[in-house]
Design an enzyme around this catalytic site. Structure first.
Site, PDB file in Angstrom:
ATOM      1  N   GLU A   1      -9.538 -74.216 -16.258  1.00 26.04           N
ATOM      2  CA  GLU A   1     -10.563 -75.038 -16.914  1.00 26.04           C
ATOM      3  C   GLU A   1     -11.920 -74.723 -16.299  1.00 26.04           C
ATOM      4  O   GLU A   1     -12.084 -74.760 -15.077  1.00 26.04           O
ATOM      5  CB  GLU A   1     -10.279 -76.533 -16.699  1.00 26.04           C
ATOM      6  CG  GLU A   1      -9.076 -77.065 -17.446  1.00 26.04           C
ATOM      7  CD  GLU A   1      -9.360 -77.414 -18.907  1.00 26.04           C
ATOM      8  OE1 GLU A   1     -10.541 -77.362 -19.332  1.00 26.04           O
ATOM      9  OE2 GLU A   1      -8.378 -77.728 -19.614  1.00 26.04           O
TER      10      GLU A   1
ATOM     11  N   ASP B   1     -12.128 -73.715 -27.511  1.00 30.59           N
ATOM     12  CA  ASP B   1     -12.492 -73.251 -26.165  1.00 30.59           C
ATOM     13  C   ASP B   1     -11.775 -71.940 -25.804  1.00 30.59           C
ATOM     14  O   ASP B   1     -10.694 -71.694 -26.323  1.00 30.59           O
ATOM     15  CB  ASP B   1     -12.214 -74.353 -25.119  1.00 30.59           C
ATOM     16  CG  ASP B   1     -10.778 -74.865 -25.116  1.00 30.59           C
ATOM     17  OD1 ASP B   1     -10.183 -75.014 -26.202  1.00 30.59           O
ATOM     18  OD2 ASP B   1     -10.243 -75.094 -24.023  1.00 30.59           O
TER      19      ASP B   1
HETATM   20 ZN   LIG Z   1      -8.438 -76.037 -23.859  1.00 29.23          ZN
END
Ligand SMILES: [Zn+2]
Length: 164
Positions: free
Chosen positions: A96, A142
């Site tokens: 992340e 993303d």
């Molecule tokens: Zn994600």
């Protein structure tokens, strides 16, 4: 950077309860956290109510935090598929990156991410680095259009000798 017992040596470690079982990772999945700051994103992944987690978080300052050993099954991919596989949590390490979704990634953050990916690739038989959007198209965007793929895609390219 090096890995010992499925953990990056010398990196801040805060273990998430949001994981179950073990994996043998063959992919790295890149995400953005959509959070306003690094602390809230990490707290969310440490909270049992969230049911989400990733192995690594990297702040905009380039600070790396590990939340689970690399052989633990974390919960970052959701409903996902890639090359005949389903539920990519079973096959991947999740990273992340602190980013609200439309921001440019910082140089320090990308440097850290490249370093972490190189270290993981040297230790595990990683086939590809993918985006969440690759394995959950239509559902996830993303790491987004600002993510510099040209710095990551070559890391898993094989040369003529078949080595990475
Ligand atoms: Zn994600």
């Amino acid at each position: 950077m090096e890995i010992s017992a499925h953990r990056l040596v010398g990196v801040s470690y805060q273990e998430t309860p949001n994981k179950k079982g073990t994996i043998r990772p063959i992919y790295i999945i890149m995400h953005y956290d959509e959070a306003s700051n690094a602390t809230s994103a990490i707290s969310w992944m440490l909270d049992t109510k969230s049911n989400v987690s990733a192995h690594i978080h990297i702040s905009r300052e380039g600070t790396v935090t590990q939340l689970a050993p690399f052989n633990a099954k974390c919960w970052h991919a959701g409903i996902s598929f890639w090359k005949g596989l389903r539920d990519l949590n079973k096959y991947s390490i999740g990273i992340e990156l602190q980013n609200k979704g439309t921001e440019f990634y910082t140089e320090k953050q990308i440097e850290s991410a490249v370093e972490v990916c190189k270290t993981i690739i040297a230790h595990y038989p990683i086939k590809e680095i993918l985006g969440h959007s690759d394995i959950a198209p239509g559902r996830k965007e993303d790491p987004g259009t600002r993510f510099p793929w040209m710095k990551f895609k070559p890391l898993t390219k094989r040369d003529d000798n078949g080595t990475t």
